[in-house]
Design a protein around this motif. Structure first.
Motif, PDB file in Angstrom:
ATOM      1  N   GLY A 150      35.471  34.532  57.235  1.00  0.00           N
ATOM      2  CA  GLY A 150      35.304  35.243  58.321  1.00  0.00           C
ATOM      3  C   GLY A 150      35.994  34.862  59.771  1.00  0.00           C
ATOM      4  N   ASN A 151      35.438  35.055  60.728  1.00  0.00           N
ATOM      5  CA  ASN A 151      36.196  34.735  61.930  1.00  0.00           C
ATOM      6  C   ASN A 151      35.989  33.014  62.020  1.00  0.00           C
ATOM      7  N   VAL A 152      37.250  32.479  61.887  1.00  0.00           N
ATOM      8  CA  VAL A 152      37.546  31.003  62.091  1.00  0.00           C
ATOM      9  C   VAL A 152      38.392  30.581  62.600  1.00  0.00           C
ATOM     10  N   LEU A 153      38.231  29.440  63.425  1.00  0.00           N
ATOM     11  CA  LEU A 153      39.601  28.923  64.115  1.00  0.00           C
ATOM     12  C   LEU A 153      40.596  28.744  63.328  1.00  0.00           C
ATOM     13  N   ARG A 154      40.633  28.278  62.117  1.00  0.00           N
ATOM     14  CA  ARG A 154      41.499  27.655  61.145  1.00  0.00           C
ATOM     15  C   ARG A 154      42.621  28.974  60.913  1.00  0.00           C
ATOM     16  N   PHE A 155      42.001  30.332  61.051  1.00  0.00           N
ATOM     17  CA  PHE A 155      42.954  31.181  60.876  1.00  0.00           C
ATOM     18  C   PHE A 155      43.163  31.955  62.265  1.00  0.00           C
ATOM     19  N   GLY A 156      42.779  31.062  63.296  1.00  0.00           N
ATOM     20  CA  GLY A 156      43.375  31.781  64.684  1.00  0.00           C
ATOM     21  C   GLY A 156      42.451  32.555  65.560  1.00  0.00           C
ATOM     22  N   ALA A 157      41.381  32.640  65.137  1.00  0.00           N
ATOM     23  CA  ALA A 157      40.095  33.489  65.791  1.00  0.00           C
ATOM     24  C   ALA A 157      39.680  32.305  66.652  1.00  0.00           C
ATOM     25  N   TYR A 158      39.283  32.753  67.838  1.00  0.00           N
ATOM     26  CA  TYR A 158      38.913  31.998  69.076  1.00  0.00           C
ATOM     27  C   TYR A 158      37.763  32.784  69.743  1.00  0.00           C
ATOM     28  N   GLY A 159      37.264  33.829  69.425  1.00  0.00           N
ATOM     29  CA  GLY A 159      36.244  34.339  70.159  1.00  0.00           C
ATOM     30  C   GLY A 159      34.835  33.510  70.240  1.00  0.00           C
ATOM     31  N   ASP A 160      33.862  34.041  71.033  1.00  0.00           N
ATOM     32  CA  ASP A 160      32.726  33.205  71.309  1.00  0.00           C
ATOM     33  C   ASP A 160      32.081  33.193  69.980  1.00  0.00           C
ATOM     34  N   ASP A 161      31.895  33.718  69.003  1.00  0.00           N
ATOM     35  CA  ASP A 161      31.195  33.522  68.040  1.00  0.00           C
ATOM     36  C   ASP A 161      31.783  32.306  67.138  1.00  0.00           C
ATOM     37  N   VAL A 162      33.334  32.403  67.169  1.00  0.00           N
ATOM     38  CA  VAL A 162      33.950  31.148  66.550  1.00  0.00           C
ATOM     39  C   VAL A 162      33.307  29.780  67.261  1.00  0.00           C
ATOM     40  N   ILE A 163      33.493  30.021  68.564  1.00  0.00           N
ATOM     41  CA  ILE A 163      33.254  28.523  69.510  1.00  0.00           C
ATOM     42  C   ILE A 163      31.905  28.125  69.263  1.00  0.00           C
ATOM     43  N   LYS A 164      30.789  29.194  69.151  1.00  0.00           N
ATOM     44  CA  LYS A 164      29.377  29.176  68.833  1.00  0.00           C
ATOM     45  C   LYS A 164      29.092  28.335  67.608  1.00  0.00           C
ATOM     46  N   HIS A 165      30.150  28.720  66.585  1.00  0.00           N
ATOM     47  CA  HIS A 165      29.755  28.307  65.349  1.00  0.00           C
ATOM     48  C   HIS A 165      30.366  26.653  65.293  1.00  0.00           C
ATOM     49  N   LEU A 166      31.442  26.465  65.978  1.00  0.00           N
ATOM     50  CA  LEU A 166      31.955  25.222  65.968  1.00  0.00           C
ATOM     51  C   LEU A 166      31.072  24.282  66.585  1.00  0.00           C
TER      52      LEU A 166
END
Lengths: 57, 420
Positions: free
Chosen positions: B131-147
């Motif tokens: 899904g929306n994850v940093l390793r594929f270049g996504a950086y939205g709020d949901d990505v940061i929250k998951h990290l």
């Protein structure tokens, strides 16, 4: 064995080089295997020469 | 010194075959990864500067800077990344590996893997899932929250569970998974399941609340790729010592940064041989095509370098539903890799190949001579920052990496007076 004797037998061919020879025989239902052969380094003389210098080392 | 290349390669192969990758614990990158600091962003592949980075790597850098609190908006992060204030360096220069963009920042928790035979270590972050994850270049709020959830909830539970369990032998786990349909690059279903089975009782024994333990189990169970971030450092820990074998023609690193593909060869030390990263031939998710694809990216082909991943595709026929092709194609990929490798693995055996060992030890001479390139299976990132994964497929390195390395190798021997 003479060539004439050979051609009286059922032919089993191993083809190296041009694939069209293999395809031509296959189209005539001759049992044929094509060997996927390429010259060393795909024919690149410089690379073949470098590889040659490393043989046996 | 007759047969000195053969002798060197024999030594390198012994190091590969006898490696004992073992998960020994977890830590935070700034505390355990050599050279890590607050303003360093590690990335996948060979060295690259901000101006040459592709969309997904830029997106992951933006996300990394926001995650670290060094920027609050994507615009601010871009400005900071371009300012020269941030240091960029390959994961591979810090005993680490990262899938896809491979971005690792100071606060990220990492697995610590020790090669018990050689005593060296390798590091990798935990896999974020799909899904929306940093390793594929996504950086939205949901990505940061998951990290942040991974840092604050997942990490403490996993770290303590591993302390309770003790070291986990990754070599045996990979060998088992390879007999259960995984090649541990793009198929990690069996390996992830084995890992959960092994660690389960230790997770239950941690001090974490029942709610957090359930959340950790649910996350592990939802993420078939969780083990990728263990197979990668396992491979890295096995291959790094190969890079110290003088005169060996074996490739000990293959990696891509989304712009360039790079390899390193044992005899040639830390020097990278690079060429343009290719567009991947594969299956695209609905609504996407090659027009959306970024060129090849990620350190995950350290698995192929170690003789698993794409080299072991014959043992993972189901993977073709993810990367394209037929089960026979998978067998053909593996079979062709024996042409460019020097040995067969003594531990990673493939049932569909009559338990033949996986092709092990890529020799640059064989790649140049046969013109057969290593086969890598891989995820496909969108070329646009912030989008994520758009498919998966098969890719090869550019041939010039190998021809350039061969030329450099001959030059090295000439300079040492080793050629007649």
């Amino acid at each position: 064995m003479s060539v004439n004797e050979l051609f009286k037998k059922e032919l089993k061919v191993i083809n190296m080089g041009l694939e069209s020879f293999y395809e031509e025989l296959r189209s005539q239902d001759v049992e044929t295997i094509h060997v996927d052969w390429k010259p060393a380094a795909g024919g690149d003389k410089k690379m073949a020469s470098l590889l040659g210098r490393l043989k046996g080392l | 010194m007759a047969n000195f290349i053969e002798t060197a390669n024999k030594k390198a192969l012994e190091i590969m075959q006898n490696a004992q990758p073992t998960l020994v614990g977890m830590g935070v990158a700034k505390d355990v990864v050599p050279g890590m600091h607050k303003k360093l962003i590690m990335h996948a592949g060979p060295p690259i500067t901000w101006d040459k980075m592709s969309g997904p790597l830029r997106g992951a850098v933006i996300g990394g800077l926001i995650y670290e609190g060094l920027a609050t908006t994507p615009e601010e992060a871009e400005k900071l990344a371009a300012s020269g204030e941030i240091e960029f360096d390959p994961c591979h220069h810090h005993q680490a590996v990262g899938p896809m963009a491979g971005v690792v920042t100071a606060s990220m928790p990492v697995f610590i893997v020790e090669n018990k035979t050689q005593g060296n270590f390798a590091y990798c972050t935990m896999n974020e899932g799909l899904g929306n994850v940093l390793r594929f270049g996504a950086y939205g709020d949901d990505v940061i929250k998951h990290l942040k959830w991974m840092e604050k909830t997942l990490y403490p539970v996993m770290k303590q569970a591993l302390e309770i369990y003790g070291p986990i032998d990754l070599k045996t786990m990979i060998a088992q998974a390879a007999q259960m349909g995984d090649e541990v690059h793009n198929r990690n279903k069996a390996a992830t399941s084995l890992f959960i089975r092994e660690i389960a009782s230790s997770i239950v024994k941690t001090d974490a609340s029942k709610e957090d333990q359930v959340a950790v189990f649910d996350f592990l169970n939802s993420n078939d790729h969780f083990f990728l971030n263990l197979s990668m450092p396992a491979s890295k820990s096995a291959m790094d010592p190969v890079g110290k074998v003088k005169h060996s023609t074996i490739v000990y690193t293959m990696a891509r940064n989304g712009t360039e593909f790079g390899i390193r060869v044992a005899a040639l030390g830390d020097r990278w041989f690079t060429g343009p990263a290719a567009i991947i031939d594969g299956l695209y998710f609905p609504g996407y095509s090659t027009d959306d694809a970024n060129p090849d990216i990620g350190d995950s082909c350290i698995t192929e370098t170690y003789g698993i991943g794409g080299f072991a595709m014959a043992t993972a026929p189901a993977i073709v539903q993810f990367v394209g092709g037929t089960p026979q194609d998978a067998v053909n990929y593996t079979t062709s890799m024996y042409e460019i490798t020097l040995e067969e693995s003594t531990i990673y055996k493939m049932p569909p190949m009559n338990f033949r060992g996986t092709p092990t030890g890529i020799d640059i001479r064989l790649v140049v001579e046969t013109q057969i390139l290593p086969v890598i299976n891989t995820g496909i990132a969108s070329k646009h920052a912030g989008v994520g994964q758009v498919g998966a497929g098969i890719v090869n390195p550019p041939m010039n990496c190998f021809t350039d390395a061969l030329e450099a190798y001959v030059e090295l021997l000439e300079s040492e007076g080793m050629l007649g």
